[in-house]
Structures are given as structure tokens and as C-alpha cells.
Scaffold this motif. Structure first.
Motif, PDB file in Angstrom:
ATOM      1  N   ALA A  20       0.923  -1.203  -0.146  1.00  0.00           N
ATOM      2  CA  ALA A  20      -0.038  -0.230  -0.048  1.00  0.00           C
ATOM      3  C   ALA A  20       0.919   1.377   0.051  1.00  0.00           C
ATOM      4  CB  ALA A  20      -1.096  -0.133   1.230  1.00  0.00           C
ATOM      5  N   LEU A  21       1.929   1.284   0.833  1.00  0.00           N
ATOM      6  CA  LEU A  21       2.956   2.213   0.780  1.00  0.00           C
ATOM      7  C   LEU A  21       3.429   2.636  -0.590  1.00  0.00           C
ATOM      8  CD1 LEU A  21       4.252   4.683   2.568  1.00  0.00           C
ATOM      9  CD2 LEU A  21       5.912   2.954   3.164  1.00  0.00           C
ATOM     10  N   LYS A  24       0.918   4.402  -2.827  1.00  0.00           N
ATOM     11  CA  LYS A  24       0.917   5.654  -2.335  1.00  0.00           C
ATOM     12  C   LYS A  24       2.031   6.610  -3.061  1.00  0.00           C
ATOM     13  CE  LYS A  24       0.760   8.534   1.788  1.00  0.00           C
ATOM     14  NZ  LYS A  24       1.129   8.712   2.984  1.00  0.00           N
ATOM     15  N   GLU A  25       3.221   5.820  -2.656  1.00  0.00           N
ATOM     16  CA  GLU A  25       4.595   6.686  -3.272  1.00  0.00           C
ATOM     17  C   GLU A  25       4.276   6.858  -4.783  1.00  0.00           C
ATOM     18  OE1 GLU A  25       7.759   4.137  -2.084  1.00  0.00           O
ATOM     19  OE2 GLU A  25       7.571   5.065   0.201  1.00  0.00           O
ATOM     20  N   LYS A  27       1.654   7.649  -6.318  1.00  0.00           N
ATOM     21  CA  LYS A  27       0.528   8.275  -6.279  1.00  0.00           C
ATOM     22  C   LYS A  27      -0.643   7.368  -7.233  1.00  0.00           C
ATOM     23  CE  LYS A  27       2.634  12.414  -5.826  1.00  0.00           C
ATOM     24  NZ  LYS A  27       3.460  12.461  -4.980  1.00  0.00           N
ATOM     25  N   ASN A  29      -4.099   5.052  -6.939  1.00  0.00           N
ATOM     26  CA  ASN A  29      -5.308   4.676  -5.916  1.00  0.00           C
ATOM     27  C   ASN A  29      -5.807   3.248  -6.515  1.00  0.00           C
ATOM     28  OD1 ASN A  29      -7.200   5.277  -4.036  1.00  0.00           O
ATOM     29  ND2 ASN A  29      -8.621   5.366  -5.598  1.00  0.00           N
TER      30      ASN A  29
END
Length: 159
Positions: A20-21, A24-25, A27, A29
Motif C-alpha cells: 500500500a505504501l 501511495k508513493e 500516487k 489509487n
């Protein structure tokens, strides 16, 4: 464009958080994610659905493949695969609409799993389009609550 990534990973704490990280990094979804043990209790299959451009998905797939806990990763967007999603939905019900609701449930092969005085709860498993079709038909009746499992998927054939 919708993409489905399937990854076989070592079954250990923190894998989902690390993944998940990484999204996120980048960008990106995640639309849905499903995780569960495979036939081998030491291995978990992750199925991740996201909307992204082909190049973005290729980059993420390469990053995932480079993680030490990843055994295999595939972008299923370009391959034949079988997918299913589980839906639980509670809909407002009264005497006037019960027959119509039951007909809709029959067409979608949804099973009644609970009933109250003013609502009915059903479950259905199917591909995302079928799940979305049932939800669309039930909205006018008044959806009280809804839960979707997220898509699970496997490649078709002998691969």
C-alpha cells in the motif's frame, strides 16, 4: 484504464502495508484489494485493481516484482482471466416491492441471507459488471447498506 494485478507473496506480517505504501508513493489509487492464503499456507495471493495508464502499471509491476517477499506478479489486464466479487447488500423492502425484488434477485442469482420487517439482505457472487448491474437496479428501492469484497482473479487455462 482498469488493470488487475495478481501477486503471489510470502505469507508474512507487513506485506500488505508495504505494498500500500508503494502505491501511495507512486500516487496510484487502489480501487480494490483482496488477499488470502493459497493452497500453500506459506503463500498469499493478492489481487489489486486500479485505474492507471499502461506505463504506470508496468512500472509498479516491476517494483512489486523486485520486492524480496514477492514470488510472482502478473498484470492480468492483457490476459484472459476469471474474476469474482462477493456482494452483500441490504435493501428497503415493503409488501409492494417484495415480488419485484425477488424477481431481480432470481435473475442475478442472488441469495436471500436475512430478512427484517423493512429490509432484505442478499448475497451475490459474480464478475464486477454483474455486481455493478445488481447494485444499479437496487438503488431505486433504497440501499440501506452495502459491502463488496473486492475482486479476486485467476488466469484462465493451464498457466
Amino acid at each position: 484504464m482498469k488493470h488487475t494485478i495478481s501477486a503471489l507473496v510470502r505469507n508474512r506480517p507487513g506485506v500488505l502495508a508495504e505494498l500500500a505504501l508503494m502505491f501511495k508513493e507512486e500516487k496510484l489509487n487502489i480501487k480494490s484489494i483482496a488477499a488470502g492464503e493459497t493452497e500453500d499456507p506459506e503463500v498469499t495471493r493478492l489481487v489489486i485493481c486500479l485505474d492507471a495508464e499502461g506505463g504506470e502499471v508496468e512500472l509498479v509491476t516491476e517494483k512489486i516484482a523486485g520486492m524480496d517477499w514477492v514470488l510472482q506478479v502478473d498484470d492480468l489486464a492483457r490476459k484472459e482471466f476469471v474474476d469474482r466479487e462477493l456482494l452483500l447488500v441490504k435493501v428497503r423492502m415493503d409488501r409492494e416491492n417484495l415480488t419485484q425484488l425477488m424477481q431481480i434477485f432470481e435473475v442475478f442469482r442472488a441469495s436471500v441471507v436475512g430478512m427484517g420487517q423493512e429490509s432484505i439482505t442478499v448475497e451475490m457472487a459474480g464478475d464486477q459488471e454483474r455486481v455493478e448491474g445488481l447494485v444499479k437496479l437496487l438503488k431505486p428501492f433504497g440501499i440501506k447498506s452495502l459491502c463488496r469484497s473486492g475482486m479476486i482473479a485467476l488466469k484462465r487455462g493451464d498457466e
